[in-house]
Design an enzyme around this catalytic site. Structure first.
Site, PDB file in Angstrom:
ATOM      1  N   ASP A   1      30.758 -12.724   6.551  1.00  0.00           N
ATOM      2  CA  ASP A   1      31.638 -13.512   7.416  1.00  0.00           C
ATOM      3  C   ASP A   1      30.798 -14.627   8.027  1.00  0.00           C
ATOM      4  OD1 ASP A   1      33.778 -14.290   9.332  1.00  0.00           O
ATOM      5  OD2 ASP A   1      34.701 -12.422   8.688  1.00  0.00           O
TER       6      ASP A   1
ATOM      7  N   HIS B   1      30.799 -17.130   5.798  1.00  0.00           N
ATOM      8  CA  HIS B   1      31.923 -18.052   5.971  1.00  0.00           C
ATOM      9  C   HIS B   1      31.486 -19.305   6.715  1.00  0.00           C
ATOM     10  CE1 HIS B   1      35.202 -14.673   5.514  1.00  0.00           C
ATOM     11  NE2 HIS B   1      34.436 -14.806   4.453  1.00  0.00           N
TER      12      HIS B   1
END
Length: 434
Positions: free
Chosen positions: A245, A268
């Site tokens: 993430d 991310h």
């Protein structure tokens, strides 16, 4: 070839992290290079006594031993977790009473897999279902060493796949810390985010090594490297993050934050947000500098994500929209990317799949004075022919977004950007209709 390059870069940085354990610098400001914090960081005072933490050594809860050593060596001491010991923590620890103390972690600290206990007793922080195994706070606290914090994450990855409302603890909770250094340190297998920095000021994170993936079909989700929240004058630098993430995420009311010299893989991106999730809340993120980043095998590099003005749902346990606030004075500078879906992503439709609804109910949160510059590399091709997207929900809520000297192409050689409701004259990229 890409993988070998990533491994080589990571190994080089890890060697430098290991070398820095012996040279812990109490002059926090001097340790920040090449950029210095937005405000000077207070120096750490010398430590004059040492306490060693006992361990049962058989998987029995050692939390009481930890608290005993901390109380004994608080106010001017060093607490050592010995290299030849493994420590088990099965009780939520409130360590917000610390003053002028070091925690030198040379051994391995592992949290128990009692998911029922942790869901009932982990500390709750009132934002995005965030809970932590422990709270580390106080004044002038340093945590460093060649040891490891292990979140025992696999049981949580499997449980969350079956029950998405599971409250998964964050591995390292820095809560109400004013003046401190975290790192060098290894963090492994966090159930959720690796680190939450909340209600804190003047903290340096230096030399953090993050890694931990699932060994089953159930992936390790929401494993952000850092999330800053209601915190100011934070430095994050010289670290390696292998996760699934955000590498770093600036959550509401994060101000004066420097992130530099980072290697991120599988993430991310480095993200402003998400913001505007809660109605009635005012989210401010300002004065952010992100410098000298390598980003591999990720969904994004430079990312700003804002909820729209309408109720939206990203997942069963993450819903919101309708909050207000402002993003301002954000700089991303000197970035290399490889196999990244979006070089740049600016969205005010986070959590909402219906773009028509986002246009009908634009975000209540403004974005201004954003500078993204000096980026090069190659995307994954997933968004081909586009390599970036800069989309605001209304021209009234975005201003002064600049993109300069960005040389990023897809594997096929395209370099298109989706540009909507922004001043394209300030974007030195090839804006297309999308």
């Amino acid at each position: 070839m890409k993988f070998l390059h990533t491994v080589a870069q990571t190994a080089t940085l890890l060697l430098s992290l290991g070398a820095s354990v012996e040279g812990f610098n109490r002059a926090r400001n001097d340790a920040c290079k090449p950029h210095h914090p937005f405000r000077p960081l207070p120096a750490s005072t010398p430590r004059t006594k040492t306490c060693h933490v006992r361990s049962h050594g058989d998987g029995t809860d050692d939390a009481a031993f930890v608290l005993s050593a901390l109380r004994k060596c608080n106010n001017g001491g060093k607490v050592v977790f010995d290299a030849d010991k493994e420590y088990t923590i099965g009780t939520a620890l409130d360590m917000t009473f610390l003053r002028h103390v070091d925690l030198e972690i040379l051994g391995r600290i592992q949290f128990t897999n009692d998911t029922d206990y942790w869901q009932a007793h982990a500390f709750r922080h009132g934002f995005q279902n965030a809970t932590t195994f422990f709270q580390l706070g106080g004044t002038d606290v340093n945590v460093y060493g060649s040891g490891t914090l292990d979140g025992n994450g696999q049981v949580w990855y499997d449980l969350y796949a079956a029950e998405p409302l599971t409250l998964r603890p964050i591995l390292l909770g820095v809560i109400g810390l004013h003046g401190g250094t975290i790192g060098p340190l290894k963090l492994r297998y966090s159930p959720q985010w690796y680190q939450l920095v909340a209600n804190s000021t003047d903290v340096l994170f230096d030399g953090i090594d993050i890694s931990g993936y699932s060994s089953s079909k159930n992936t390790a989700k929401n494993t952000d490297g850092w999330d800053t929240y209601r915190s100011s004058n934070i430095v994050i630098q010289n670290s390696v993050v292998n996760n699934g993430d955000d590498c770093v995420s600036f959550k509401p009311n994060s101000t004066d934050i420097l992130v530099q010299n980072m290697h991120c893989n599988g993430s991310h991106g480095i993200s402003v947000g998400s913001l505007g999730q809660y109605k009635g809340e005012i989210d401010i993120v300002k004065n952010i500098l992100v410098y000298n980043i390598s980003m591999y095998n990720a969904s994004d590099m430079a990312r700003i994500k804002v909820w729209p003005g309408v109720d939206s749902a990203l997942s069963e346990d993450l819903q919101g929209g309708g909050g207000s606030g402002a993003v301002s004075n954000i700089t991303y500078d000197r970035m290399y990317i490889e196999n990244v879906d979006w070089a740049i992503e600016v969205t005010q439709c986070y959590g909402q799949k219906n773009q028509t609804l986002c246009n009908q109910y634009p975000s209540n949160l403004t974005i201004s004075d954003v500078h993204i510059k000096n980026m090069w590399g190659t995307t994954s091709g997933k968004r081909d022919p586009n390599v970036g997207t800069i989309v605001c929900s209304s021209p009234d809520v975005c201003s002064d977004i600049y993109v300069t000297n960005v040389n990023v192409t897809s594997p096929s050689g395209t370099d298109d950007y989706i540009c909507t409701n922004v001043d394209e004259s300030l974007l030195d990229v090839n804006c297309s209709s999308g």
